[in-house]
Enzyme design. Structure first.
Site, PDB file in Angstrom:
ATOM      1  N   SER A  22       0.864  -1.034  -0.088  1.00 19.39           N
ATOM      2  CA  SER A  22      -0.022  -0.022  -0.089  1.00 19.39           C
ATOM      3  C   SER A  22       0.882   1.186   0.035  1.00 19.39           C
ATOM      4  CB  SER A  22      -0.955  -0.031   1.177  1.00 19.39           C
ATOM      5  OG  SER A  22      -0.196  -0.076   2.454  1.00 19.39           O
ATOM      6  N   ASN A 109      -2.457  -2.039  13.199  1.00 21.18           N
ATOM      7  CA  ASN A 109      -3.863  -1.862  13.329  1.00 21.18           C
ATOM      8  C   ASN A 109      -4.256  -0.714  13.811  1.00 21.18           C
ATOM      9  OD1 ASN A 109      -3.566  -4.382  12.013  1.00 21.18           O
ATOM     10  ND2 ASN A 109      -4.616  -5.603  13.600  1.00 21.18           N
ATOM     11  N   THR A 154     -40.052  25.954 -11.186  1.00 22.79           N
ATOM     12  CA  THR A 154     -40.496  24.632 -10.766  1.00 22.79           C
ATOM     13  C   THR A 154     -40.609  23.739 -11.750  1.00 22.79           C
ATOM     14  OG1 THR A 154     -42.619  25.267 -10.573  1.00 22.79           O
ATOM     15  CG2 THR A 154     -41.299  25.593  -8.603  1.00 22.79           C
ATOM     16  N   HIS A 155     -40.211  22.618 -11.870  1.00 24.47           N
ATOM     17  CA  HIS A 155     -40.220  21.775 -12.887  1.00 24.47           C
ATOM     18  C   HIS A 155     -39.457  22.195 -14.111  1.00 24.47           C
ATOM     19  CE1 HIS A 155     -43.958  20.030 -10.933  1.00 24.47           C
ATOM     20  NE2 HIS A 155     -44.203  21.182 -10.578  1.00 24.47           N
ATOM     21  N   SER A 276     -13.650  23.988 -29.012  1.00 28.59           N
ATOM     22  CA  SER A 276     -14.064  22.499 -29.586  1.00 28.59           C
ATOM     23  C   SER A 276     -13.038  22.493 -30.665  1.00 28.59           C
ATOM     24  CB  SER A 276     -15.518  22.733 -30.384  1.00 28.59           C
ATOM     25  OG  SER A 276     -15.391  21.794 -31.197  1.00 28.59           O
ATOM     26  N   LYS A 282     -17.603  27.401 -30.853  1.00 30.63           N
ATOM     27  CA  LYS A 282     -17.936  26.783 -29.625  1.00 30.63           C
ATOM     28  C   LYS A 282     -16.978  27.577 -28.360  1.00 30.63           C
ATOM     29  CE  LYS A 282     -20.471  23.865 -28.726  1.00 30.63           C
ATOM     30  NZ  LYS A 282     -21.026  22.538 -28.504  1.00 30.63           N
ATOM     31  N   ASN A 284     -17.410  26.390 -24.583  1.00 30.18           N
ATOM     32  CA  ASN A 284     -18.123  25.321 -23.801  1.00 30.18           C
ATOM     33  C   ASN A 284     -17.677  25.351 -22.363  1.00 30.18           C
ATOM     34  OD1 ASN A 284     -19.167  24.009 -25.927  1.00 30.18           O
ATOM     35  ND2 ASN A 284     -17.130  22.813 -26.131  1.00 30.18           N
ATOM     36  N   GLU A 289     -19.398  21.034 -16.049  1.00 34.00           N
ATOM     37  CA  GLU A 289     -19.601  19.887 -16.665  1.00 34.00           C
ATOM     38  C   GLU A 289     -18.785  18.676 -16.093  1.00 34.00           C
ATOM     39  OE1 GLU A 289     -20.493  19.606 -21.164  1.00 34.00           O
ATOM     40  OE2 GLU A 289     -19.533  21.154 -21.101  1.00 34.00           O
ATOM     41  N   GLN A 321      -7.531  -1.815   4.283  1.00 30.59           N
ATOM     42  CA  GLN A 321      -6.570  -0.964   3.479  1.00 30.59           C
ATOM     43  C   GLN A 321      -7.257  -0.355   2.108  1.00 30.59           C
ATOM     44  OE1 GLN A 321      -2.283  -2.463   3.030  1.00 30.59           O
ATOM     45  NE2 GLN A 321      -2.888  -3.049   0.965  1.00 30.59           N
ATOM     46  N   LYS A 324      -8.222   3.513   1.843  1.00 30.90           N
ATOM     47  CA  LYS A 324      -7.303   4.908   1.346  1.00 30.90           C
ATOM     48  C   LYS A 324      -7.555   5.392   0.093  1.00 30.90           C
ATOM     49  CE  LYS A 324      -4.439   3.030   4.963  1.00 30.90           C
ATOM     50  NZ  LYS A 324      -5.484   1.986   4.745  1.00 30.90           N
TER      51      LYS A 324
HETATM   52  N1  ARG Z   1      -1.301  -0.946   5.250  1.00 30.37           N
HETATM   53  C1  ARG Z   1      -2.209  -1.482   6.168  1.00 30.37           C
HETATM   54  C2  ARG Z   1      -3.407  -0.795   6.098  1.00 30.37           C
HETATM   55  O1  ARG Z   1      -3.422   0.191   5.311  1.00 30.37           O
HETATM   56  C3  ARG Z   1      -1.814  -1.378   7.533  1.00 30.37           C
HETATM   57  C4  ARG Z   1      -2.275  -2.297   8.638  1.00 30.37           C
HETATM   58  C5  ARG Z   1      -1.735  -3.571   8.496  1.00 30.37           C
HETATM   59  N2  ARG Z   1      -2.140  -4.544   9.478  1.00 30.37           N
HETATM   60  C6  ARG Z   1      -2.186  -5.829   9.485  1.00 30.37           C
HETATM   61  N3  ARG Z   1      -2.646  -6.529  10.414  1.00 30.37           N
HETATM   62  N4  ARG Z   1      -1.586  -6.325   8.096  1.00 30.37           N
HETATM   63  O2  ARG Z   1      -4.564  -1.372   6.439  1.00 30.37           O
END
Ligand code: ARG
Length: 456
Positions: A22, A109, A154-155, A276, A282, A284, A289, A321, A324
């Site tokens: 990660s 954790n 409205t509408h 465009s 154009k 835009n 959008e 995980q 994120k």
């Molecule tokens: N990279 C992990 C996450 O984002 C960190 C926690 C990992 N914990 C574990 N028990 N492997 O959740």
């Protein structure tokens, strides 16, 4: 060799590495990870789990890592597992055995839960400021357009006269609620889960409150299982931002409509328009959008987060995980959208005469015409019917209620005199609606005043 080598031996499969890593996205929590570790190490020294000297050296080592990164002397290893392991590895490579003591009484954790909380609390602060800046911009614009009459719909059918100022202040109300939601979410985010350990707390005499204080947090989480497996604060933010994007998307849609040749209530500046590749004429509203389009992206991530958490048994699971990338992209997207809106509004040109013409052509003063007869003593239903006949007559003759001659009025009811023109004047129709929250200039000025008071 993995940090967790011991129980496991040998190299892991390359596929596992790619799935497991990660660091590609959690490295943006580098600073928060170090701050959390510094608070933890300081506390370990205070409660005597580490010697004071050890604690001090670890904190200094962490500070140095932060400094080195800021000054470009430390590159994040893309092969690392995650940011937590990376920082610990760098620390251990610099301090030797002492670095290995940092993780005492802690698990990744509770560490990751803390990092995400710290990171999001900072982002929430920035988001709140951006929402406030947009509110301030809309209040200023509304102030300039207290008497710019336009049709209210409205509408998507012209309904009753309002002003541009009134309409803009409706968006300010939405944004003020968004701001309040973000503030409340931020309060629930600012809690420290450290001390929850992997799930069952720890046998070390940790001072959890001290860690929270060092980090400037409001308090600590109450249950170690919940401390590591709760992602409500992520979901609350994604829900808040989904609602906020819904507001921005409605605003974007109106900008798109108003900028069209069919409405022509406003024009975006060239700086906020695109051309465009094939149609030379154009201009835009791509930015608006895209804001509308990016709303879909934010909703999608919100659904990812809800689905990711659904049915997870307690406590931590690696599924988490996945939170994120979703929440980071939501935050980035919303910040981008919020930041382009004030300059886009401020550089736009408004066409009050087109708004007024649309208001007049839409017979949106018909209710006021009927009210005029009611004030002269006619029952509302009769007044309603006569006014309907007048509108039909105008359509037939290509006129508006303002331009229809008095003789035509009087042919339908002797109660009409030339006071009717004053009664159906669009601006006076608006100024009579001075009920609290209404479109009259003084009522909108009050809305602006109240909003500005909330914003300071
Ligand atoms: N990279 C992990 C996450 O984002 C960190 C926690 C990992 N914990 C574990 N028990 N492997 O959740």
């Amino acid at each position: 060799m993995k940090m967790w080598a011991g129980r496991l031996s040998g190299d892991v499969d390359e596929g596992l590495n790619r799935l497991n890593q990660s660091i590609g996205f959690d490295s943006r929590m580098f600073e928060e990870d170090i701050q959390g570790s510094m608070a933890h190490a300081t506390m370990l020294g205070v409660v005597g789990v580490l010697e004071e000297e050890e604690s001090r050296k670890i904190v200094e080592g962490l500070e140095q890592i932060l400094q080195d990164r800021k000054e470009g002397r430390l590159a994040i290893d893309p092969q690392g597992e995650d940011i937590h392991m990376f920082v610990e590895q760098v620390l251990t490579s610099r301090l030797g055995d002492l670095g290995k003591k940092l993780h005492t009484g802690r698990s990744r954790n509770d560490q990751v839960a803390l990092d995400v909380r710290l990171y999001l609390a900072n982002q929430e602060e920035e988001l709140i400021e951006l929402v406030e800046a947009l509110c301030a911009c809309l209040c200023d614009l509304a102030q300039e357009h207290l008497t710019t009459v336009m049709p209210g719909y409205t509408h998507l059918q012209r309904a009753q006269p309002i002003t541009l100022g009134h309409q803009l202040m409706a968006y300010v109300q939405m944004l003020l609620r968004d701001r309040e939601r973000l503030q409340q979410t931020r309060e629930r985010t600012r809690l420290s889960p450290l001390g929850s350990g992997a799930l069952a707390g720890t046998t070390y005499p940790l001072d959890r409150q001290l860690v929270a204080e060092k980090l400037g947090l409001a308090g600590v989480t109450e249950n170690s299982l919940d401390g590591v497996s709760d992602r409500d604060f992520v979901l609350e933010l994604s829900a808040d931002l989904s609602i906020l994007m819904m507001h921005l998307s409605r605003m974007a849609e109106e900008i798109i409509l108003w900028f069209s040749s069919e409405f022509r209530f406003m024009a975006l500046s060239d700086r906020f328009s695109t051309g465009s590749s094939i149609m030379p004429q154009k201009k835009n509203p791509d930015i608006a959008e895209l804001i509308r389009g990016k709303t879909a992206r934010v909703y999608g991530h919100h659904m990812t987060l809800l689905t990711m958490m659904k049915a997870l048994p307690l406590a931590y699971n690696k599924d988490m995980q996945e939170d994120k990338e979703a929440i980071f992209d939501i935050v980035d997207t919303v910040k981008l959208c919020l930041s382009v809106l004030p300059p886009m509004w401020n550089s736009a040109t408004f066409y009050p005469e087109n708004m007024r013409a649309a208001a007049a052509g839409g017979f949106i003063n018909a209710t006021d015409c009927a009210d005029y007869l009611v004030k002269k003593g006619l029952p509302f239903r009769d007044a309603y019917k006569i006014t309907g006949q007048l509108v039909a007559l105008c359509i037939e003759k290509g006129l508006t209620l303002e331009t229809l001659p008095l003789s035509e009025y009087q042919a339908l009811s002797p109660l009409f005199d030339d006071g009717v023109y004053q009664a159906i004047d669009l601006l006076s129709c608006v100024s009579l609606r001075k009920v609290y929250g209404g479109p009259a200039a003084e009522a909108v000025a009050k809305q602006i005043e109240n909003a500005r008071r909330k914003l300071v």
